[in-house]
Design a protein around this motif. Structure first.
Motif, PDB file in Angstrom:
ATOM      1  N   TYR A  35     -33.123 -45.749 -33.348  1.00 36.38           N
ATOM      2  CA  TYR A  35     -33.275 -44.908 -32.169  1.00 36.38           C
ATOM      3  C   TYR A  35     -34.323 -43.803 -32.319  1.00 36.38           C
ATOM      4  N   GLY A 104     -37.170 -44.520 -25.154  1.00 36.97           N
ATOM      5  CA  GLY A 104     -36.040 -45.395 -24.855  1.00 36.97           C
ATOM      6  C   GLY A 104     -34.872 -45.195 -25.784  1.00 36.97           C
ATOM      7  N   ARG A 107     -31.421 -42.923 -24.712  1.00 38.31           N
ATOM      8  CA  ARG A 107     -30.424 -43.392 -23.740  1.00 38.31           C
ATOM      9  C   ARG A 107     -29.086 -43.781 -24.379  1.00 38.31           C
ATOM     10  N   ASP A 165     -27.244 -50.806 -26.934  1.00 35.57           N
ATOM     11  CA  ASP A 165     -27.582 -51.117 -25.548  1.00 35.57           C
ATOM     12  C   ASP A 165     -28.804 -52.031 -25.559  1.00 35.57           C
ATOM     13  N   GLN A 167     -30.641 -53.114 -23.240  1.00 33.58           N
ATOM     14  CA  GLN A 167     -31.716 -52.651 -22.369  1.00 33.58           C
ATOM     15  C   GLN A 167     -32.519 -51.536 -23.027  1.00 33.58           C
ATOM     16  N   ALA A 168     -31.848 -50.693 -23.795  1.00 34.37           N
ATOM     17  CA  ALA A 168     -32.567 -49.669 -24.564  1.00 34.37           C
ATOM     18  C   ALA A 168     -33.446 -50.329 -25.618  1.00 34.37           C
ATOM     19  N   ALA A 171     -36.497 -51.624 -23.835  1.00 32.07           N
ATOM     20  CA  ALA A 171     -37.417 -50.547 -23.473  1.00 32.07           C
ATOM     21  C   ALA A 171     -38.198 -50.066 -24.687  1.00 32.07           C
ATOM     22  N   TYR A 208     -34.536 -45.760 -18.756  1.00 27.58           N
ATOM     23  CA  TYR A 208     -34.373 -45.715 -20.210  1.00 27.58           C
ATOM     24  C   TYR A 208     -35.446 -44.916 -20.943  1.00 27.58           C
TER      25      TYR A 208
END
Length: 272
Positions: A35, A104, A107, A165, A167-168, A171, A208
């Protein structure tokens, strides 16, 4: 995640900044690396005020800050993506412990929150994370030992329990491709190459990342132009404009001046 990057992209006149403050980047704990870009630590003790300038990355930052002197203060804040040149006045003695998230990557720490709600904002830590204990800020800033400060940042983030996630992840991967490939110049072409509609790509980035894909393409162009301007030797601005996908040199000069505040030739002359 690779080791923290060593480039100075986005920092205006990085050599001048590094001559005045102690600036380091540190790696987070293993579970946090998907992250985060890195932690960034700054300490200073200045005989006279100094203003630092940064062309922000498309990243959210969490920042713990301590200023000493006539009006000592400790505080923590969440800084959304800055759209304009960021200027920070430093004076006296102080310390900053910052967390730069991958575009991203913030999120998963605030699931369900559209990242556009943070863009251009600087919000007190407790307004974004109401459950964070008041002792968190001093626990990060107090230790004299740098490793202890990094451990406190790890503990803070791990305590938030980021949620995986997909989708993260998507992104973050898409922004990485834009950052690493200067051939990506048009949102429509990029969306098609990724098997997405332009609208779907824009919705993903809004939720995101916090800014659209076109903004990110332009911002990384300016980072590249800044880096070239700070390198030794003359710059062929017309060739650089073509390399970065501008229609001509005038468009590069316009974007650079609007973002940094001076034309690129003036900037290059000033820092050398």
């Amino acid at each position: 995640m690779a080791a923290p990057r060593r480039d100075t992209r986005g920092i205006v006149d990085a050599a001048e900044l590094f001559a005045r403050v102690r600036f380091r980047r540190r790696e987070p704990a293993e579970p946090l690396r998907p992250y985060l870009e890195h932690y960034w630590l700054i300490d200073w003790d200045l005989p006279e005020p100094y203003a630092s300038h940064v062309v922000p990355h498309p990243s959210v930052n969490v920042v713990f800050q301590r200023y000493t002197g006539q009006n000592p203060v400790d505080f923590g804040e969440v800084a959304g993506i800055g759209l304009d040149l960021f200027t920070q006045k430093l004076e006296g003695r102080g310390r900053v412990c910052g967390i730069q998230f991958r575009p991203g990557g913030f999120r998963p720490f605030v699931p369900g929150r559209a990242l556009t709600s943070l863009t251009g904002e600087r919000l007190a830590l407790h307004t974004v994370f109401p459950t964070v204990d008041a002792a968190t800020v001093p626990s990060v800033l107090d230790p004299a030992d740098e490793d202890a400060r990094v451990a406190a940042l790890d503990a803070f983030l791990l305590g938030l329990g980021p949620r995986p996630d997909p989708q993260a992840d998507l992104a973050m991967a898409l922004v990485d491709r834009i950052r690493g490939d200067r051939a990506i110049r048009h949102v429509g072409d990029f969306a098609r190459a990724e098997g997405m509609t332009v609208r779907a790509l824009q919705r993903l980035f809004a939720a995101y990342v916090g800014v659209g894909p076109k903004w990110i393409i332009l911002r990384y162009r300016i980072h590249e132009a800044l880096s070239r301007a700070e390198a030794s030797g003359p710059v062929d601005w017309a060739a650089l404009a073509a390399d970065l996908g501008y229609a001509d040199q005038a468009h590069l000069v316009r974007d650079f001046t609007a973002t940094v505040g001076v034309p690129p030739t003036t900037y290059a002359t000033t820092i050398h």
